[in-house]
Design a protein around this motif. Structure first.
Motif, PDB file in Angstrom:
ATOM      1  N   SER A   7      43.207  43.781  39.958  1.00  0.00           N
ATOM      2  CA  SER A   7      42.806  44.549  38.823  1.00  0.00           C
ATOM      3  C   SER A   7      43.570  45.823  38.798  1.00  0.00           C
ATOM      4  O   SER A   7      43.814  46.403  39.948  1.00  0.00           O
ATOM      5  N   LYS A   9      41.993  48.517  37.193  1.00  0.00           N
ATOM      6  CA  LYS A   9      40.923  49.436  37.521  1.00  0.00           C
ATOM      7  C   LYS A   9      39.751  49.090  38.377  1.00  0.00           C
ATOM      8  O   LYS A   9      39.700  47.808  38.745  1.00  0.00           O
ATOM      9  N   THR A  12      35.841  46.454  37.981  1.00  0.00           N
ATOM     10  CA  THR A  12      36.083  45.441  36.904  1.00  0.00           C
ATOM     11  C   THR A  12      35.380  43.971  37.333  1.00  0.00           C
ATOM     12  O   THR A  12      35.421  43.020  36.689  1.00  0.00           O
ATOM     13  N   HIS A 168      39.544  41.769  34.514  1.00  0.00           N
ATOM     14  CA  HIS A 168      39.284  43.281  33.410  1.00  0.00           C
ATOM     15  C   HIS A 168      37.862  42.736  32.849  1.00  0.00           C
ATOM     16  O   HIS A 168      37.707  41.700  32.802  1.00  0.00           O
ATOM     17  N   ARG A 169      37.387  43.899  32.574  1.00  0.00           N
ATOM     18  CA  ARG A 169      35.832  43.688  31.801  1.00  0.00           C
ATOM     19  C   ARG A 169      36.553  43.775  30.283  1.00  0.00           C
ATOM     20  O   ARG A 169      37.679  43.818  29.843  1.00  0.00           O
ATOM     21  N   THR A 171      36.569  45.260  27.519  1.00  0.00           N
ATOM     22  CA  THR A 171      36.748  46.327  26.717  1.00  0.00           C
ATOM     23  C   THR A 171      38.125  46.637  26.369  1.00  0.00           C
ATOM     24  O   THR A 171      38.958  46.396  26.993  1.00  0.00           O
ATOM     25  N   GLN A 173      39.864  49.541  26.848  1.00  0.00           N
ATOM     26  CA  GLN A 173      40.488  50.083  27.859  1.00  0.00           C
ATOM     27  C   GLN A 173      41.107  49.180  28.579  1.00  0.00           C
ATOM     28  O   GLN A 173      42.096  49.259  29.415  1.00  0.00           O
ATOM     29  N   HIS A 174      40.108  48.137  29.426  1.00  0.00           N
ATOM     30  CA  HIS A 174      40.444  47.371  30.527  1.00  0.00           C
ATOM     31  C   HIS A 174      41.257  46.394  29.931  1.00  0.00           C
ATOM     32  O   HIS A 174      42.268  45.599  30.702  1.00  0.00           O
ATOM     33  N   ALA A 178      44.681  45.831  32.189  1.00  0.00           N
ATOM     34  CA  ALA A 178      44.918  44.590  32.677  1.00  0.00           C
ATOM     35  C   ALA A 178      46.504  44.272  32.316  1.00  0.00           C
ATOM     36  O   ALA A 178      47.322  43.614  33.183  1.00  0.00           O
ATOM     37  N   ARG A 210      38.061  37.469  32.607  1.00  0.00           N
ATOM     38  CA  ARG A 210      37.097  38.318  31.874  1.00  0.00           C
ATOM     39  C   ARG A 210      35.933  38.580  32.543  1.00  0.00           C
ATOM     40  O   ARG A 210      35.051  37.364  32.814  1.00  0.00           O
TER      41      ARG A 210
END
Length: 305
Positions: A7, A9, A12, A168-169, A171, A173-174, A178, A210
């Motif tokens: 990931s 970030k 996640t 990744h979430r 969102t 940003q995510h 990713a 996700r």
């Protein structure tokens, strides 16, 4: 088979989801080994509830092995060492579930030839011993990611199937992060090609997961105002378009996990007791994890998109 969990970030759901996938595969009868390669923040022991065993193996984990302090990394048999009462009594027919923990006193480190050789030996040996080896990598473009990319490019490793899950979430940003981790100028694909991977083959070995995906149609959101409901549906549609534009649209997604309080707040394995008896977890989450676990080794979900 090797499954690398990555990931861009933190936060996640990479580690807790990967651990649940390993658990589901062991329940299905596979022998599964989980490697905590998150050198800066190894947390898998907490997810598997093996705190006492984890403390007993401190300074004997993967960080100590890869840096040459110990000749063999510690192993924890989750079924026998866990403090989770349900996990202590796995149903008949389960496979082994083994954790190789990280060292809390470890940390990220630059990779030398000796470190690389130990990594290759470890992955090769475990790929012969276990049906599935899940490798939980440090977030971002880390030394751990570089190490396994270099290891799996070596000729002796090319007979071992290796697949990547990028978490990744749901969102903006995510999604962007990713996509950058995989396809960016210094991402997994470019980094792998630089180390000798076939670029197309590496691309085809990567799928996205996700995590914490809210469903605007679910009863959970049925009480929101009409304005909020319309906004949620539009935002969800915008995210789908963004993911498609970034190259991580539906055809590249192996599965998604719903927004689940147990995963968000407790970061634990979800058992059938959590769903059926105590009812603290949702059936939809259990089903999503089970389906995702099955798809890890189902070739039809890894065909070229």
């Amino acid at each position: 088979m090797l499954i690398f969990a990555a990931s861009d970030k933190g936060g996640t759901g990479r580690s807790v989801t990967s651990a649940n996938l390993a658990y589901h595969r062991a329940l299905a009868g596979d022998d599964v080994c989980y490697l905590d390669f998150d050198f800066g923040s190894p947390t898998a022991a907490a997810v598997f509830d093996v705190a006492d065993a984890r403390e007993a193996t401190e300074d004997l984990g993967l960080h100590a092995y890869l840096t040459g302090t110990v000749s063999e990394p510690a192993r924890i048999d989750v079924w026998s060492e866990t403090e989770h009462q349900v996990l202590r009594f796995p149903p008949p027919g389960c496979g082994r579930l083994v954790l190789m923990p990280g060292d809390v006193s470890g940390g990220e480190f630059a990779i030398s030839d000796d470190h690389q050789r130990r990594c290759i030996d470890l992955l090769l040996n475990l790929s012969y011993e276990f049906d599935l080896v899940v490798v939980d990598l440090s977030a971002g473009r880390s030394y751990a990611v570089d190490m396994v990319l270099a290891a799996t490019a070596r000729p002796e490793m090319r007979g071992v199937t290796a697949r990547w899950l990028v978490f990744h979430r749901w969102t903006r940003q995510h999604v962007a992060a990713a996509a950058s981790l995989v396809f960016g100028p210094r991402g997994i694909v470019a980094g792998g090609a630089h180390r000798g991977h076939d670029e197309e083959a590496l691309r085809n070995s990567i799928r996205f997961v996700r995590a914490a995906v809210p469903d605007p149609e679910s009863p959970l959101w049925s009480q929101v105002s009409p304005t909020q409901s319309a906004w949620m549906r539009k935002t969800d549609g915008d995210l789908k378009q963004l993911a498609s534009n970034q190259g991580i649209g539906y055809s590249q997604v192996l599965g998604s996990v719903p927004l689940e309080p147990v995963l968000q707040w407790r970061e634990q394995l979800i058992t059938d007791e959590d769903v059926l008896d105590s009812q603290i977890a949702n059936q939809e989450t259990w089903t999503a994890l089970s389906q995702l676990a099955g798809r890890l080794t189902d070739d039809k979900y890894w065909e070229q998109a």
